[in-house]
Design a protein around this motif. Sequence first.
Motif, PDB file in Angstrom:
ATOM      1  N   GLY A  78      11.209 -71.674  50.607  1.00 30.32           N
ATOM      2  CA  GLY A  78      10.109 -71.970  49.688  1.00 30.32           C
ATOM      3  C   GLY A  78       9.542 -70.707  49.094  1.00 30.32           C
ATOM      4  N   GLU A  79       8.885 -70.843  47.947  1.00 34.51           N
ATOM      5  CA  GLU A  79       8.256 -69.703  47.294  1.00 34.51           C
ATOM      6  C   GLU A  79       7.111 -69.172  48.156  1.00 34.51           C
ATOM      7  OE1 GLU A  79       6.983 -70.872  43.408  1.00 34.51           O
ATOM      8  OE2 GLU A  79       8.976 -71.535  42.780  1.00 34.51           O
ATOM      9  N   ARG A  80       6.649 -67.969  47.819  1.00 32.98           N
ATOM     10  CA  ARG A  80       5.521 -67.396  48.562  1.00 32.98           C
ATOM     11  C   ARG A  80       4.302 -68.306  48.419  1.00 32.98           C
ATOM     12  NH1 ARG A  80       2.104 -64.304  44.954  1.00 32.98           N
ATOM     13  NH2 ARG A  80       3.026 -64.161  42.873  1.00 32.98           N
ATOM     14  N   GLY A  81       3.584 -68.446  49.521  1.00 36.24           N
ATOM     15  CA  GLY A  81       2.352 -69.221  49.479  1.00 36.24           C
ATOM     16  C   GLY A  81       2.525 -70.723  49.565  1.00 36.24           C
ATOM     17  N   GLY A 107       3.456 -72.361  52.331  1.00 34.09           N
ATOM     18  CA  GLY A 107       3.113 -72.856  53.662  1.00 34.09           C
ATOM     19  C   GLY A 107       4.280 -72.923  54.625  1.00 34.09           C
ATOM     20  N   LYS A 108       5.194 -71.962  54.544  1.00 36.83           N
ATOM     21  CA  LYS A 108       6.372 -71.991  55.415  1.00 36.83           C
ATOM     22  C   LYS A 108       5.985 -71.878  56.891  1.00 36.83           C
ATOM     23  CE  LYS A 108       8.384 -68.661  52.989  1.00 36.83           C
ATOM     24  NZ  LYS A 108       7.588 -68.624  51.734  1.00 36.83           N
ATOM     25  N   GLU A 109       4.993 -71.034  57.188  1.00 40.57           N
ATOM     26  CA  GLU A 109       4.584 -70.882  58.587  1.00 40.57           C
ATOM     27  C   GLU A 109       3.921 -72.157  59.114  1.00 40.57           C
ATOM     28  OE1 GLU A 109       2.456 -67.662  61.569  1.00 40.57           O
ATOM     29  OE2 GLU A 109       2.401 -67.336  59.400  1.00 40.57           O
ATOM     30  N   LEU A 110       3.176 -72.863  58.262  1.00 46.12           N
ATOM     31  CA  LEU A 110       2.558 -74.122  58.689  1.00 46.12           C
ATOM     32  C   LEU A 110       3.623 -75.164  59.024  1.00 46.12           C
ATOM     33  CD1 LEU A 110      -0.434 -74.499  56.184  1.00 46.12           C
ATOM     34  CD2 LEU A 110      -0.425 -73.532  58.485  1.00 46.12           C
ATOM     35  N   ILE A 111       4.711 -75.168  58.253  1.00 47.03           N
ATOM     36  CA  ILE A 111       5.799 -76.103  58.543  1.00 47.03           C
ATOM     37  C   ILE A 111       6.480 -75.733  59.863  1.00 47.03           C
ATOM     38  CG2 ILE A 111       8.061 -76.895  57.751  1.00 47.03           C
ATOM     39  CD1 ILE A 111       5.735 -78.145  56.252  1.00 47.03           C
ATOM     40  N   ALA A 112       6.637 -74.431  60.108  1.00 45.78           N
ATOM     41  CA  ALA A 112       7.204 -73.988  61.387  1.00 45.78           C
ATOM     42  C   ALA A 112       6.326 -74.433  62.551  1.00 45.78           C
ATOM     43  CB  ALA A 112       7.372 -72.467  61.385  1.00 45.78           C
ATOM     44  N   GLN A 113       5.019 -74.347  62.372  1.00 44.75           N
ATOM     45  CA  GLN A 113       4.096 -74.814  63.418  1.00 44.75           C
ATOM     46  C   GLN A 113       4.260 -76.312  63.657  1.00 44.75           C
ATOM     47  OE1 GLN A 113       0.140 -73.682  62.262  1.00 44.75           O
ATOM     48  NE2 GLN A 113       0.574 -71.480  62.326  1.00 44.75           N
ATOM     49  N   GLN A 137       0.155 -72.581  36.386  1.00 46.95           N
ATOM     50  CA  GLN A 137       1.484 -72.692  37.009  1.00 46.95           C
ATOM     51  C   GLN A 137       1.525 -72.281  38.476  1.00 46.95           C
ATOM     52  OE1 GLN A 137       4.539 -73.988  35.571  1.00 46.95           O
ATOM     53  NE2 GLN A 137       2.764 -74.844  34.524  1.00 46.95           N
ATOM     54  N   TRP A 138       0.505 -71.601  38.986  1.00 43.61           N
ATOM     55  CA  TRP A 138       0.383 -71.243  40.403  1.00 43.61           C
ATOM     56  C   TRP A 138       1.601 -70.506  40.955  1.00 43.61           C
ATOM     57  CZ3 TRP A 138      -4.412 -71.343  41.509  1.00 43.61           C
ATOM     58  CH2 TRP A 138      -5.250 -72.326  40.969  1.00 43.61           C
ATOM     59  N   PRO A 139       1.888 -69.294  40.449  1.00 44.66           N
ATOM     60  CA  PRO A 139       3.010 -68.522  41.006  1.00 44.66           C
ATOM     61  C   PRO A 139       2.815 -68.175  42.477  1.00 44.66           C
ATOM     62  CG  PRO A 139       1.671 -67.179  39.521  1.00 44.66           C
ATOM     63  CD  PRO A 139       1.221 -68.592  39.346  1.00 44.66           C
ATOM     64  N   GLY A 140       1.550 -68.086  42.929  1.00 46.69           N
ATOM     65  CA  GLY A 140       1.273 -67.799  44.334  1.00 46.69           C
ATOM     66  C   GLY A 140       1.031 -69.045  45.163  1.00 46.69           C
ATOM     67  N   ASN A 141       1.168 -70.216  44.534  1.00 46.34           N
ATOM     68  CA  ASN A 141       1.086 -71.513  45.206  1.00 46.34           C
ATOM     69  C   ASN A 141      -0.231 -71.729  45.953  1.00 46.34           C
ATOM     70  OD1 ASN A 141       3.805 -72.802  44.624  1.00 46.34           O
ATOM     71  ND2 ASN A 141       4.403 -70.751  45.281  1.00 46.34           N
ATOM     72  N   VAL A 142      -0.195 -72.365  47.131  1.00 46.30           N
ATOM     73  CA  VAL A 142      -1.426 -72.786  47.814  1.00 46.30           C
ATOM     74  C   VAL A 142      -2.286 -71.586  48.199  1.00 46.30           C
ATOM     75  CG1 VAL A 142      -2.369 -74.058  49.773  1.00 46.30           C
ATOM     76  CG2 VAL A 142      -0.278 -74.863  48.672  1.00 46.30           C
ATOM     77  N   ARG A 143      -1.637 -70.486  48.576  1.00 42.11           N
ATOM     78  CA  ARG A 143      -2.403 -69.291  48.943  1.00 42.11           C
ATOM     79  C   ARG A 143      -3.211 -68.787  47.750  1.00 42.11           C
ATOM     80  NH1 ARG A 143       1.607 -65.903  50.287  1.00 42.11           N
ATOM     81  NH2 ARG A 143       1.758 -66.750  52.394  1.00 42.11           N
TER      82      ARG A 143
END
Length: 330
Positions: free
Chosen positions: A33-36, A38-44, A218-224
């Motif tokens: 996934g792109e930066r921001g 939530g990859k770490e949240l999915i790992a959790q 467009q949110w290049p940094g996504n949720v973060r």
Amino acid sequence: MQQNLIGESPAFLSVLDKVSKLAAIDRPILIIGERGTGKELIAQRLHYLSKRWDQPLISLNCSALSEGLIDSELFGHEQGSFTGSKGRHKGRFERAENGTLFLDELATAPLLVQEKLLRVIEYGQYERVGGHQLLNANVRLVCATNANLPEMAENGLFRADLLDRLAFDVVHLPPLRQRQEDILLLAEYYAIKMCRELGFEYFVGFNRQAEQALLDYQWPGNVRELKNVIERAVYQHGQSDSPIDELVFNPFAAHWNQEESARAEEPKPTVETFAFPIDYKQWQEEQDMQILSAALEESKFNQRKAAQLLGLSYHQLRGMIRKYNLTSPQ
């Protein structure tokens, strides 16, 4: 403790459903996934829904360490294995025993470290740096990246055999721009949290223009990035009773730079340099012909429209066209 995963868009709910099923299967998982996003949240989520939920969840960002340090951090080292090493050091694999090890930014891991990871996945064994004793690893590996690993493998930048072992299944996280239904939901969530942090009695909401701006961006940094924009807007708005109407998407853009850019974009009158003496009559005729030709082209050679563009009557324009022998193309 796992943080909240918020969203109700079909793309996001589909990911959560897939993760819930994968959590029960004790295999390596790759999150892309792109930066921001939530990859770490999915790992959790993968860890806490698995049978390993009561065992350690250990994380390591592979891009944060040099080649020598990441080797030691993952697999540990023996005393005296390198200059400055004091005593035996437990690596992340040893600390994550019976639990889950999350490796973020996997694409940045050196090829030597990738080779050792492959051995752990295939045989469940590894050695500490500077050691000779084989250690057994009962660890579930969850890796994440925003890079194109298949392309890197083709170019020799990532081990293809490691990619094969990791790709039991791949979780693709949708970028925020593909989760339109979640943008305002997340914005309200972060706004309320920020209001509580600042001690505000309630959240005043966003006006329609601000909501539309959130949806159009467009949110290049996504949720973060969204979280930063919302928290910034709440604190800057203060305790005013009116809805939030101003959002700063780029905090690096200084207002005086914007004013200077706007002034620079304003058309400036040009002053022609003359070499005297000149033939004024000839120069005037050339100017007339240029502006007449430009007006005719702009109006697609409709003479009435061209006359309006120049502020002339139709008959005045016709007279000038005859004078300079300007004819429309056939």
